[in-house]
Design an enzyme around this catalytic site. Sequence first.
Site, short mmCIF file in Angstrom:
data_model
loop_
_atom_site.label_atom_id
_atom_site.label_comp_id
_atom_site.label_asym_id
_atom_site.label_seq_id
_atom_site.Cartn_x
_atom_site.Cartn_y
_atom_site.Cartn_z
N ARG A 55 1.88 -0.96 -4.86
CA ARG A 55 2.02 -2.33 -5.36
C ARG A 55 0.80 -3.21 -5.08
O ARG A 55 0.29 -3.87 -5.98
CB ARG A 55 3.23 -3.02 -4.70
CG ARG A 55 4.54 -2.75 -5.36
CD ARG A 55 5.65 -2.79 -4.33
NE ARG A 55 5.48 -1.65 -3.45
CZ ARG A 55 5.97 -0.44 -3.70
NH1 ARG A 55 6.70 -0.25 -4.76
NH2 ARG A 55 5.75 0.58 -2.88
N THR A 56 0.37 -3.21 -3.83
CA THR A 56 -0.68 -4.17 -3.48
C THR A 56 -1.97 -3.87 -4.25
O THR A 56 -2.55 -4.74 -4.89
CB THR A 56 -0.92 -4.17 -1.95
OG1 THR A 56 0.34 -4.39 -1.32
CG2 THR A 56 -1.88 -5.27 -1.54
N LYS A 84 -17.24 9.76 6.76
CA LYS A 84 -18.45 10.25 7.46
C LYS A 84 -18.73 9.42 8.70
O LYS A 84 -19.76 9.58 9.34
CB LYS A 84 -19.67 10.13 6.53
CG LYS A 84 -19.56 10.88 5.23
CD LYS A 84 -20.84 10.63 4.42
CE LYS A 84 -20.72 11.15 3.01
NZ LYS A 84 -21.82 10.63 2.17
N ARG A 105 -7.54 -2.94 2.81
CA ARG A 105 -6.38 -2.50 3.61
C ARG A 105 -6.89 -1.40 4.53
O ARG A 105 -7.51 -0.44 4.07
CB ARG A 105 -5.26 -1.97 2.71
CG ARG A 105 -4.17 -1.27 3.51
CD ARG A 105 -2.98 -0.89 2.70
NE ARG A 105 -2.19 -2.04 2.30
CZ ARG A 105 -1.00 -1.96 1.71
NH1 ARG A 105 -0.46 -0.78 1.42
NH2 ARG A 105 -0.34 -3.06 1.39
N HIS A 133 0.06 -9.23 6.62
CA HIS A 133 -0.02 -8.89 5.19
C HIS A 133 0.19 -10.19 4.42
O HIS A 133 1.23 -10.43 3.84
CB HIS A 133 1.06 -7.86 4.86
CG HIS A 133 0.91 -7.20 3.53
ND1 HIS A 133 0.05 -7.65 2.55
CD2 HIS A 133 1.53 -6.10 3.02
CE1 HIS A 133 0.16 -6.85 1.48
NE2 HIS A 133 1.04 -5.90 1.75
C1 NCD Z 1 4.33 -3.06 2.68
C2 NCD Z 1 3.08 -2.79 3.50
O1 NCD Z 1 2.20 -2.08 3.06
O2 NCD Z 1 3.04 -3.34 4.58
N1 NCD Z 1 4.21 -2.65 1.35
C3 NCD Z 1 3.65 -3.49 0.44
O3 NCD Z 1 2.51 -3.87 0.55
N2 NCD Z 1 4.43 -3.93 -0.53
C4 NCD Z 1 5.57 -2.60 3.34
C5 NCD Z 1 5.68 -1.19 3.81
O4 NCD Z 1 4.78 -0.37 3.65
O5 NCD Z 1 6.74 -0.90 4.37
#
Ligand code: NCD
Length: 403
Positions: A55-56, A84, A105, A133
């Site tokens: 999703r993100t 590396k 991320r 997040h």
């Molecule tokens: C979440 C995350 O990555 O923290 N997912 C997301 O970004 N929608 C929640 C999760 O991974 O449980």
Amino acid sequence: MPLAGRDYISIADLSDGEMLALFALADRFSRDMEARRASCQGKLLATLFYEPSTRTRLSFESAMLRLGGGVVSCPDAKTSSVAKGETIADTVRIVASYVDLIVIRNPLEGSARVAAEYANVPVINGGDGAHEHPTQTLLDLYTILREKGKLAGTRVALVGDLKHGRTAHSLAFGLARFGAQIACIAPKGLEMPDHVLGKLSHYFALKPEQYASLAELVPRPPASGRRKQLALGAEAMSLFDVIYVTRVQKERFRSEAEFAAVASSYQITAEALKKARPDALVMHPLPRVDELDYRIDADPRAAYFRQAAYGLPVRMALISVLLGAVRLRVSQKDKTGFRPPERQELDLGRYADLRCDNPRCVTALESYLRPVFEPVPRREGAVACSYCDHEQTLPTSAGGREQ
Ligand code: NCD
């Protein structure tokens, strides 16, 4: 200060007024996705995702493409120079010379802040380990506002792995800022971390009700059978306007045995949902594992797929504003809300060599970083890492007095 050119690393980086103005812009995008089709033309976004994501990453990339911009992506640490041994600092310095905006991320807590320090383009935190997040929080708050009309006074249950769940950490602050009430319902050992609870109490005088286990809320024994699930019962379900469920974050556990002890220990079942308020929302950042029964998907109160969809207009709004393509209009009355405190670096004097003792902190693993600490207002002798927020006691105050 205008938002254009700023980073978005923590939920504290946006004022209340800025968030509300972003939501108004997201409304415009959700009414008409084509509204600003060319506003980011000629601009490039890089998505550096060193942890799994659907999703993100994809909603950020779709958002940029829908705004007319372009996207380059490292969807996997294994295929980038990180494999590396390249550091975050070097990676983002290079990538920043190719693009106009970076979403990162990374499993290390505080990693997004490091990226922001070294990149000379805006950086967005797409999730830094178990820490924060903040863009998920924007779409979570937006979902509640869209579907319930208000945040103030809304009773929200945060359910699940609140220790490792970064979405729950950022969301707790977001909810507190807008006057929602919070209850934390976590299996033993997975409770909301002290640094989050401490800040909720210090800045908002908010002390969420905490339940050591779901069983405290559900006065009946776990269902018998193969799985030791505790359904959220009638008594609990009817207390909340929003039931925000998170999965047990398997990847953050130190051992399989520790994970197995809490895996599959809670689920929102169709039976339990019957007892929820008729206008309740069940939310989840997704992905789900087994904490949401598939049989509730068709219930209009199951809001999680709509919630994920709101991620697109919300991220379109954030990108277009950080890139300066759209100027946010923050209304005068919203300028009075919570203003995040300035980060305040502590001079540690003879503890200048102090390291953060959180093994997942970016400063513990990227050796070129100088640890930075801040005071913890409510805990004498304690300091908080500026990168991961982990709190620790200064060595002498643990054993006795400061000399
Ligand atoms: C979440 C995350 O990555 O923290 N997912 C997301 O970004 N929608 C929640 C999760 O991974 O449980």
